[in-house]
Design a protein around this motif. Structure first.
Motif, mmCIF file in Angstrom:
data_model
loop_
_atom_site.group_PDB
_atom_site.id
_atom_site.type_symbol
_atom_site.label_atom_id
_atom_site.label_comp_id
_atom_site.label_asym_id
_atom_site.label_seq_id
_atom_site.Cartn_x
_atom_site.Cartn_y
_atom_site.Cartn_z
ATOM 1 N N VAL A 1 0.870 -1.189 0.000
ATOM 2 C CA VAL A 1 0.000 0.000 0.000
ATOM 3 C C VAL A 1 0.901 1.231 0.000
ATOM 4 O O VAL A 1 1.925 1.255 0.690
ATOM 5 C CB VAL A 1 -0.904 0.035 1.263
ATOM 6 C CG1 VAL A 1 -1.628 1.373 1.392
ATOM 7 C CG2 VAL A 1 -1.901 -1.112 1.274
ATOM 8 N N VAL A 2 0.524 2.238 -0.774
ATOM 9 C CA VAL A 2 1.277 3.495 -0.798
ATOM 10 C C VAL A 2 0.329 4.635 -0.431
ATOM 11 O O VAL A 2 -0.731 4.787 -1.042
ATOM 12 C CB VAL A 2 1.898 3.745 -2.198
ATOM 13 C CG1 VAL A 2 2.584 5.108 -2.256
ATOM 14 C CG2 VAL A 2 2.890 2.645 -2.556
ATOM 15 N N GLU B 1 -7.706 -8.051 0.035
ATOM 16 C CA GLU B 1 -8.874 -8.448 -0.762
ATOM 17 C C GLU B 1 -8.575 -8.447 -2.268
ATOM 18 O O GLU B 1 -8.941 -9.374 -2.984
ATOM 19 C CB GLU B 1 -9.994 -7.451 -0.433
ATOM 20 C CG GLU B 1 -11.294 -7.639 -1.181
ATOM 21 C CD GLU B 1 -12.123 -6.351 -1.103
ATOM 22 O OE1 GLU B 1 -12.220 -5.753 -0.012
ATOM 23 O OE2 GLU B 1 -12.646 -5.943 -2.162
ATOM 24 N N MET B 2 -7.872 -7.412 -2.732
ATOM 25 C CA MET B 2 -7.700 -7.260 -4.172
ATOM 26 C C MET B 2 -6.565 -8.086 -4.754
ATOM 27 O O MET B 2 -6.432 -8.201 -5.965
ATOM 28 C CB MET B 2 -7.502 -5.784 -4.527
ATOM 29 C CG MET B 2 -8.710 -4.947 -4.165
ATOM 30 S SD MET B 2 -8.549 -3.231 -4.662
ATOM 31 C CE MET B 2 -9.199 -3.292 -6.340
ATOM 32 N N ASN B 3 -5.739 -8.667 -3.875
ATOM 33 C CA ASN B 3 -4.633 -9.493 -4.378
ATOM 34 C C ASN B 3 -4.817 -10.945 -3.955
ATOM 35 O O ASN B 3 -3.843 -11.702 -3.869
ATOM 36 C CB ASN B 3 -3.291 -8.948 -3.869
ATOM 37 C CG ASN B 3 -2.961 -7.595 -4.488
ATOM 38 O OD1 ASN B 3 -2.759 -7.490 -5.690
ATOM 39 N ND2 ASN B 3 -2.934 -6.568 -3.670
ATOM 40 N N ARG B 4 -6.067 -11.317 -3.699
ATOM 41 C CA ARG B 4 -6.351 -12.611 -3.079
ATOM 42 C C ARG B 4 -5.943 -13.793 -3.948
ATOM 43 O O ARG B 4 -5.291 -14.689 -3.488
ATOM 44 C CB ARG B 4 -7.836 -12.688 -2.718
ATOM 45 C CG ARG B 4 -8.108 -13.783 -1.700
ATOM 46 C CD ARG B 4 -9.374 -13.548 -0.947
ATOM 47 N NE ARG B 4 -9.191 -12.844 0.305
ATOM 48 C CZ ARG B 4 -10.101 -12.042 0.855
ATOM 49 N NH1 ARG B 4 -11.242 -11.820 0.227
ATOM 50 N NH2 ARG B 4 -9.868 -11.452 1.999
ATOM 51 N N GLY C 1 -4.448 0.414 -9.703
ATOM 52 C CA GLY C 1 -5.591 -0.493 -9.570
ATOM 53 C C GLY C 1 -6.631 -0.057 -8.557
ATOM 54 O O GLY C 1 -7.773 -0.502 -8.607
ATOM 55 N N TYR C 2 -6.251 0.809 -7.610
ATOM 56 C CA TYR C 2 -7.218 1.269 -6.612
ATOM 57 C C TYR C 2 -6.653 2.499 -5.918
ATOM 58 O O TYR C 2 -5.461 2.531 -5.581
ATOM 59 C CB TYR C 2 -7.485 0.179 -5.556
ATOM 60 C CG TYR C 2 -8.518 0.593 -4.534
ATOM 61 C CD1 TYR C 2 -9.876 0.533 -4.828
ATOM 62 C CD2 TYR C 2 -8.134 1.077 -3.285
ATOM 63 C CE1 TYR C 2 -10.828 0.944 -3.905
ATOM 64 C CE2 TYR C 2 -9.075 1.489 -2.352
ATOM 65 C CZ TYR C 2 -10.415 1.422 -2.670
ATOM 66 O OH TYR C 2 -11.353 1.829 -1.762
ATOM 67 N N ARG D 1 -1.335 -7.593 -10.170
ATOM 68 C CA ARG D 1 -1.048 -7.013 -8.848
ATOM 69 C C ARG D 1 -1.688 -5.633 -8.695
ATOM 70 O O ARG D 1 -1.618 -4.800 -9.590
ATOM 71 C CB ARG D 1 0.483 -6.891 -8.712
ATOM 72 C CG ARG D 1 0.926 -6.544 -7.344
ATOM 73 C CD ARG D 1 2.460 -6.507 -7.258
ATOM 74 N NE ARG D 1 2.789 -5.627 -6.173
ATOM 75 C CZ ARG D 1 3.775 -4.758 -6.159
ATOM 76 N NH1 ARG D 1 4.587 -4.659 -7.195
ATOM 77 N NH2 ARG D 1 3.962 -3.996 -5.124
ATOM 78 N N ILE D 2 -2.325 -5.419 -7.559
ATOM 79 C CA ILE D 2 -2.940 -4.121 -7.246
ATOM 80 C C ILE D 2 -2.151 -3.519 -6.082
ATOM 81 O O ILE D 2 -1.878 -4.203 -5.093
ATOM 82 C CB ILE D 2 -4.414 -4.298 -6.791
ATOM 83 C CG1 ILE D 2 -5.243 -5.103 -7.804
ATOM 84 C CG2 ILE D 2 -5.064 -2.948 -6.462
ATOM 85 C CD1 ILE D 2 -5.594 -4.408 -9.075
ATOM 86 N N ILE D 3 -1.793 -2.255 -6.205
ATOM 87 C CA ILE D 3 -1.163 -1.547 -5.068
ATOM 88 C C ILE D 3 -2.146 -0.459 -4.629
ATOM 89 O O ILE D 3 -2.155 0.643 -5.194
ATOM 90 C CB ILE D 3 0.188 -0.895 -5.454
ATOM 91 C CG1 ILE D 3 1.142 -1.910 -6.103
ATOM 92 C CG2 ILE D 3 0.840 -0.241 -4.220
ATOM 93 C CD1 ILE D 3 2.480 -1.320 -6.584
#
Ligand SMILES: Cc1cc2nc3c(=O)[nH]c(=O)nc-3n(C[C@H](O)[C@H](O)[C@H](O)COP(=O)(O)O)c2cc1C
Length: 225
Positions: free
Chosen positions: A82-83, A221-224, A164-165, A126-128
């Motif tokens: 997370v950033v 959740e998003m990288n499950r 991604g989010y 991959r979502i960060i």
């Protein structure tokens, strides 16, 4: 789970850093390992358009090729789960150093190639999840009237598109000076500013704490799969 928080204000202990720290506190309480980075500790360069990250035959691994004092921070951001970025609103835009970071973090992750009929995603699946916290003098009304929603909102949507989010939090009507009486600043009512700081800012702190917590949950959740 690693979460980095970037203070894109030159001031330590003021509005932006306080809120970034709160977001990191929330992330830490959600189980993450957290790190605060002071962007203004040294001057940083923005994108130089060398295009090494776009050139055929070169793979920069999703990172900016320039090996300067921003590069270790970019590596940390790339490797983070997370950033969280905090920045003052400077004339409707993130601060110069925050922009330098965003340009050089996002551009190498922006592909000009097509894959499966769509713009290629350098991060693959991959979502960060990203958080962007803006602090500013103006109130919510002026934020809307002055067009800040468009310019600052564009930063959020670019983060979302590439990483991604993304979530945005705005802290309005911040206390800019400790002592307004020694400043040429008749435009502001120091009593109203102080009341706002005492009443609203603690709510902003709670909101940013929750944002940090929520972003950690989103990363899971998003990288499950
Ligand atoms: C160069 C500069 C430009 C600014 N431009 C704006 C602006 O356009 N709109 C606004 O609402 N506040 C503006 N501000 C106020 C800051 O965004 C606000 O004081 C912010 O909370 C400062 O963050 P800090 O306390 O973490 O340093 C500006 C301040 C500076 C120094």
């Amino acid at each position: 789970m690693k979460v980095i928080g970037i203070n894109g204000s030159a001031r330590k202990g003021w509005n932006t850093e306080t809120l970034v720290k709160k977001a990191l506190e929330g992330a830490a309480d959600a189980g993450a390992e957290v790190e605060l980075i002071e962007l203004y500790a040294e001057p940083r360069k923005g994108c130089l358009e060398c295009f090494a990250c776009k050139r055929k035959g070169i793979d920069t691994g999703g990172l900016c090729a320039i090996k300067d004092n921003l590069r270790p921070i970019l590596e940390k951001a790339y490797n983070a789960d997370v950033v969280i970025i905090g920045s003052p609103n400077f004339f409707g835009y993130p601060s110069a150093m925050a922009r330098a970071f965003i340009e050089r973090f996002l551009y190498p992750l922006t592909s000009y190639m097509i894959e499966d009929g769509k713009q290629k995603r350098i991060l693959g699946k991959r979502i960060i999840p990203a958080g962007i916290i803006f602090t500013m003098n103006s109130d919510e009304n002026y934020y809307k009237m002055g067009g800040y929603g468009t310019t600052l909102g564009a930063t959020r949507s670019n983060l979302e598109y590439i990483l991604g989010y993304a979530e945005q939090y705005n802290s309005y009507n911040t206390l800019q000076f400790k002592d307004y009486s020694v400043m040429n600043a008749d435009l502001f009512n120091p009593v109203a500013k102080r009341i706002q700081h005492e009443k609203q800012f603690p709510k902003d702190e709670v909101a940013c704490y929750e944002m940090g917590k929520h972003l950690v949950a989103k990363a899971v959740e998003m990288n499950r799969e």
